[in-house]
Write an enzyme that holds these catalytic residues in place. Sequence first.
Site, PDB file in Angstrom:
ATOM      1  CD  GLU A  95      -3.391   0.742   2.000  1.00 33.11           C
ATOM      2  OE1 GLU A  95      -4.488   0.861   1.775  1.00 33.11           O
ATOM      3  OE2 GLU A  95      -2.971   0.056   3.133  1.00 33.11           O
TER       4      GLU A  95
ATOM      5  CG  HIS B 297       6.987 -29.598   1.333  1.00 35.07           C
ATOM      6  ND1 HIS B 297       7.609 -30.895   0.778  1.00 35.07           N
ATOM      7  CD2 HIS B 297       8.008 -29.175   2.282  1.00 35.07           C
ATOM      8  CE1 HIS B 297       8.878 -31.221   1.533  1.00 35.07           C
ATOM      9  NE2 HIS B 297       8.638 -30.392   2.294  1.00 35.07           N
TER      10      HIS B 297
ATOM     11  CE  LYS C 104     -11.333   3.799   1.714  1.00 37.71           C
ATOM     12  NZ  LYS C 104     -10.765   4.770   2.487  1.00 37.71           N
TER      13      LYS C 104
HETATM   14  O1  PA5 Z   1      -2.890   1.892   5.983  1.00 41.97           O
HETATM   15  C1  PA5 Z   1      -4.022   2.408   5.655  1.00 41.97           C
HETATM   16  O2  PA5 Z   1      -4.220   3.578   5.757  1.00 41.97           O
HETATM   17  C2  PA5 Z   1      -4.909   1.627   5.502  1.00 41.97           C
HETATM   18  O3  PA5 Z   1      -4.883   0.255   5.217  1.00 41.97           O
HETATM   19  C3  PA5 Z   1      -6.251   1.696   6.497  1.00 41.97           C
HETATM   20  O4  PA5 Z   1      -5.599   1.094   7.558  1.00 41.97           O
HETATM   21  C4  PA5 Z   1      -7.373   0.987   6.394  1.00 41.97           C
HETATM   22  O5  PA5 Z   1      -8.001   1.409   5.023  1.00 41.97           O
HETATM   23  C5  PA5 Z   1      -8.581   1.172   7.279  1.00 41.97           C
HETATM   24  O6  PA5 Z   1      -8.665   2.411   7.521  1.00 41.97           O
HETATM   25  P1  PA5 Z   1      -9.229   3.310   8.985  1.00 41.97           P
HETATM   26  O7  PA5 Z   1      -8.388   2.723   9.964  1.00 41.97           O
HETATM   27  O8  PA5 Z   1      -9.220   4.654   8.636  1.00 41.97           O
HETATM   28  O9  PA5 Z   1     -10.450   2.362   9.325  1.00 41.97           O
END
Ligand code: PA5
Length: 487
Positions: A317, A343, A457
């Site tokens: 990410e 394996h 989203k």
């Molecule tokens: O690293 C990130 O920002 C995302 O993976 C968030 O953790 C995830 O989308 C969840 O978001 P939030 O903590 O705002 O609910």
Amino acid sequence: MIDTPRSIPDATHATTGAAPLTPSSSMSIEIDYAYMFDGATRGAISDEAWSTAPRHFANARAVFRRQRESDLLGFIDLAAENVPGLNLLHRFVEGIGGGFDDLVVLGIGGSALGNIALRSALRSPRWNEWDDQRRAGKPRMHVLENIDPTSMYELLDRINIERTLFIVISKSGGTAETMAQYLIVRERLENALGDRHHNHLVFITDPGKGALRALALAEGTVTFDIPANVGGRFSVLSPAGLFPLAAIGVDIRALLAGAREMITRCESDDLSKNPAGTFALLQWLADTQLGCHNHIMMPYSDPLREFSAWWVQLWAESLGKVRPDGTSVGPTPIPALGVTDQHSQVQLFMEGPRDKTVTFINVKKTPVDIAIPKLHEAVTELAYLGGHTLKELLDVERRATAAALAQRGKPSMTIHLDQVDAQHVGGLIMMLEYATIYAGALYGIDPLDQPGVELGKKFTYAQLNRPDTEAARGEWAALAKPEPRLV
Ligand code: PA5
């Protein structure tokens, strides 16, 4: 002490017995990266390419400094000495063991993966068992990270809601999945407990923004902050991780101490002393110069199995991005487990395209070891195993796999940890977080944002008719929707 030797260490001696490990007085994390180089692995990184690394690292450090000065890297401050609020958090969780049998974390992505990784690493699986005798007065911890109704149904059906604390974790305070879980839980709590439902909810969220914060203010819900400058995937050392982990008995002070110790090492301008810089540079060079676009994390340790999933999210990410010039970059992180994946995926790592690096994690000391008895000594396929231990076999197989990969021209490195305890895991977390920031600078992208997930989203909100998404609804309506091509 940490350094980054390019030598391959000798076999460690495994011991038998069942004595639990004592917490280490000092942290020992080393990266051995000899196999990343052409000398040990034909066609891998050349000394000539590596001679440019200090220059690239100096540039990455300059970017890092600017981000730090702009107060963007709040994850580093989470490990500061005397973090404000830590005593309060400790006092709050102390009472939980007696009052609750179960803790249920509602969260996703960075608000879940750190908790899952650290629970697996630092709590023996039997502590989470339903058998009360084995929990030693601590609650069980469950993380509902997905919205598959089957998992939620099964968990809610099994727990006693009157003895359960729900911890709602969301940095933004409005993530659809977490909010949906919260609404379901809230209704059940109200139905079961009436006004007492408030005692069964804790929120962990941004200090100033989001729906969860607004609800907390309106209703007086107990709430802990994720600092504004700490993003989800960098939040495991904030209350998002510390609160649930402290509640199940993890030594969070040792976790933070390990992270703090690692900061000093990862701040070095000298690349040869900086493990995070070295990890980032090696992965980046392998990706951009050798075409090793896939980065595998392969602990030879069951407790660290989930740790790879935490790292996968951090690396993916943070680094999978479009650069300002419009080009897409980003290595693909892949989790694997030694020896199990020998394996499974290892055949591909050995003989598939040379488009991967493998990072092994070796844990030098395990809390127990088991001797393999000398039985069936006349049977060649069994006799050689007798007299060794399982840990020895684990180590031998890891070394064999690394050497075999090298012989096939496939680069790898090994992170050696003294043991899996809170201090070492804290150090490992901080090292990989720093490495992610350095890698972001090397790739020329912002490792702290995630614009790529926004469109999905928006289309979700549009289909659910969220009132503030009129434009997205238009976009969704105008989108070409192909007829299904079913077979
Ligand atoms: O690293 C990130 O920002 C995302 O993976 C968030 O953790 C995830 O989308 C969840 O978001 P939030 O903590 O705002 O609910």
